[in-house]
Motif scaffolding. Structure first.
Motif: not given
Lengths: 275, 275, 275
Positions: B154-157, B184-191, B257-265, C218-224
């Motif tokens: 999601a953050l291009g990382q 995917k975000k998980i709960t403590a029980v899932e972790a 890269g662009d993906e990260c820059m865009n996500a951070i901006m 499929a809409k997530l940053p693909r390169k990442s």
């Protein structure tokens, strides 16, 4: 006697050959029963040797399709018999530790090399090396009365049976460390959740259900099963021997240290104070 | 202050030495508290450095049996402080990315090398590198309020903290990829089910129960515990350093890269739009 | 037709090119549907080839962000079509086995090398190679109607799809051996507990929920995402190819043996006796 209930099929003449084990060979199943029930099946130096012999026999025997290991009486196995360390020989403690290390190296190595399906039938509490070595079994069925405990650091010792590799691999480091470093004792259900155990059965049906399953497995195409097992194991066989060596080396060191000596002395003094 | 409640035992003079951490050394326990609660304990460049220093101190200190890490306030840690990327220095973005990569390499390497039992006490939500690095801890206890989130793509990382290796190993590829590739975000029980967490405790007893456990662990034979940990880790230490390097190299590339820059901006603009 | 419901977005012209598959490319998702529903999507030699072609196309296609695989009709896939072994060619059984081994090697190798996120959508029962290969997918979603069965030893055969490595890694040896050596069939929920499956959904919402998720991914940053996947895989790519080769070599041997011949003959005779 509960464990000797099989009467059908062909039974080999070898059954009475061992002092610490009962061995039955019936219909392709080579069944090893740890047989010191009044000592909770603690593993003496003799039992280590006899287990190696029995496994080698099962490996070579052309009528044996698979092997299984269980315990006589209420316990599966209470682990290494601390009596193995009770009498320091004239050669000194270093010689004693090195000898014990060699025996353990050979013992674990025999499990690493065992070429046929190996099934653990954990009928009750399991402790120490009898737990860690399960990581080298193919399938492990447990009674819901079984528990699994590896109190190494409490005894000033360290993991063996390749568990320093197999436990983190099967259950993740966070749960393996709790057992191997911090002496966490777990139930059969927890052991199943941690993939140490394949399945758990209620105590009252455990013997019957697992006996039926093992019998059925022994009728499967044997070459396919045995070659499939070796395929699964070949990739990490060398690594397992390396892990085994590193574990034994560390134990030889720790067995000679203060922490271990103190823990063992405390164990014996607390035992005798109960008399 | 909740985290500073220990008064018994010997407290070293060093406690006030860090700007971003609170450090307490009591009865063999070296406790590190991430201490930027008003920033959800986000990790600044200074905090990366201070965590390395503190861990190195805990490793060397002869009175320290084990170390643990927790967070001040409601969060455990919100991960890498994106403010670390807010100001592009005169040397340019490549220099900034390479510098950040070096800091991360050293940071993760310090966890790989840490020679004593390391316990995570996850008091609340954990994000990013504070989650991935848990794969290098020995034991992880979580409050049932904790959550675990690694929104890399999601953050291009991309994953760090050796999670590209430790997560598939502990939870299987199918569940690791859901977290590391698909945010995917998980709960403590899932972790806990995924073996990232050793055990989960209700929020209202979390502090007390884990404190008692950690205290008890610090009284176990220390040589046995520390040598056992090293035995478990030695086999994959070199591999972990290799994984760490590959992860840092990829991040240095993606950060530019662009993906990260865009996500951070987008992150900063959505933040400022809330003002 | 249920699987072809996507109408929005741009659909490539290639959809009708395959005899055994339906392929749809919509909004970055390359969806492969195994399309022999009246044969429970059993994999013929042609389908092996077409799956390789389709995956290679998805890998190269610049508009494809990720790929997914599902089955038409009630089954996901009933595994290797035993009809592949029905007619021994004039060159003899060894030539037939070697040819089949080459096809399998290439097939599994294509999954090892696939460079983009690969999602399994397991809509119903899955058998044999369609199960084992899931260990090479990134994410696996299953309907609660799905089951997972790898009856290798019952058929005188042995594990493929790198499962001799990936299954013990993901679920531990004790549970992997039960499936791979002893033909244990498991439910979707059990497969999720064993980390073979990422998540299970009720049958009536399975198609809709997974379609939405795949679209969102499929809409997530693909390169990442793609670079993160390769990072996770690079470390064991060579090992996986080695495992694949060892598995195919063993199968070529077993396919020519009595156990396999007898099992396949029995399969066909029991089938024809039902007519």
């Amino acid at each position: 006697e509960a464990e000797g209930g099989e009467t059908a099929g062909e039974v080999s003449e070898g059954s009475g050959r061992y002092n610490t084990l009962q061995v039955d060979q019936v219909d392709g199943v080579y069944k090893i029963t740890l047989n010191r029930p009044n000592k909770k099946n603690a593993i003496t130096l003799e039992m280590y040797e006899e287990l190696c012999e029995a496994l080698n026999e099962a490996a070579k025997d052309k009528d044996t399709v698979l092997a299984c290991v269980t315990g006589a009486g209420d316990y599966y196995c209470s682990g290494n018999d601390l009596g193995n360390f009770a009498n320091i020989p004239p050669e000194g403690i270093t010689a004693m530790a090195e000898k014990a290390g060699e025996i353990l190296l050979k013992f674990v190595g025999t499990f690493i090399e065992f070429p046929k399906p190996l099934i653990g039938l954990i009928n009750g509490p399991a402790v120490g090396v009898s737990v860690t070595i399960l990581g080298l079994f193919d399938v492990v069925y447990a009674s819901d009365r079984a528990t699994f405990h590896t109190p190494f650091s409490a005894l000033g010792q360290s993991p063996e049976g390749c568990s320093s590799y197999t436990f983190p691999k099967m259950m993740g480091l966070a749960k393996a460390s709790e057992m191997l470093l911090l002496n966490k004792k777990i139930t059969a259900v927890e052991a199943c959740e941690r993939s140490l155990v394949t399945a758990v059965f209620p105590e009252d049906s455990f013997h019957k259900v697992t006996e039926q399953r093992v019998k059925a497995y022994a009728k499967l195409p044997r070459k396919s099963m045995q070659k499939s097992k070796c395929l699964i194991r070949d990739g990490e066989r060398d690594l397992l021997h390396k892990v085994n060596k590193a574990e034994c080396d560390l134990l030889v060191e720790l067995w000679q240290g203060d922490e271990c000596m103190n823990a063992i002395m405390q164990f014996f003094s607390s035992k005798s104070s109960k008399l």
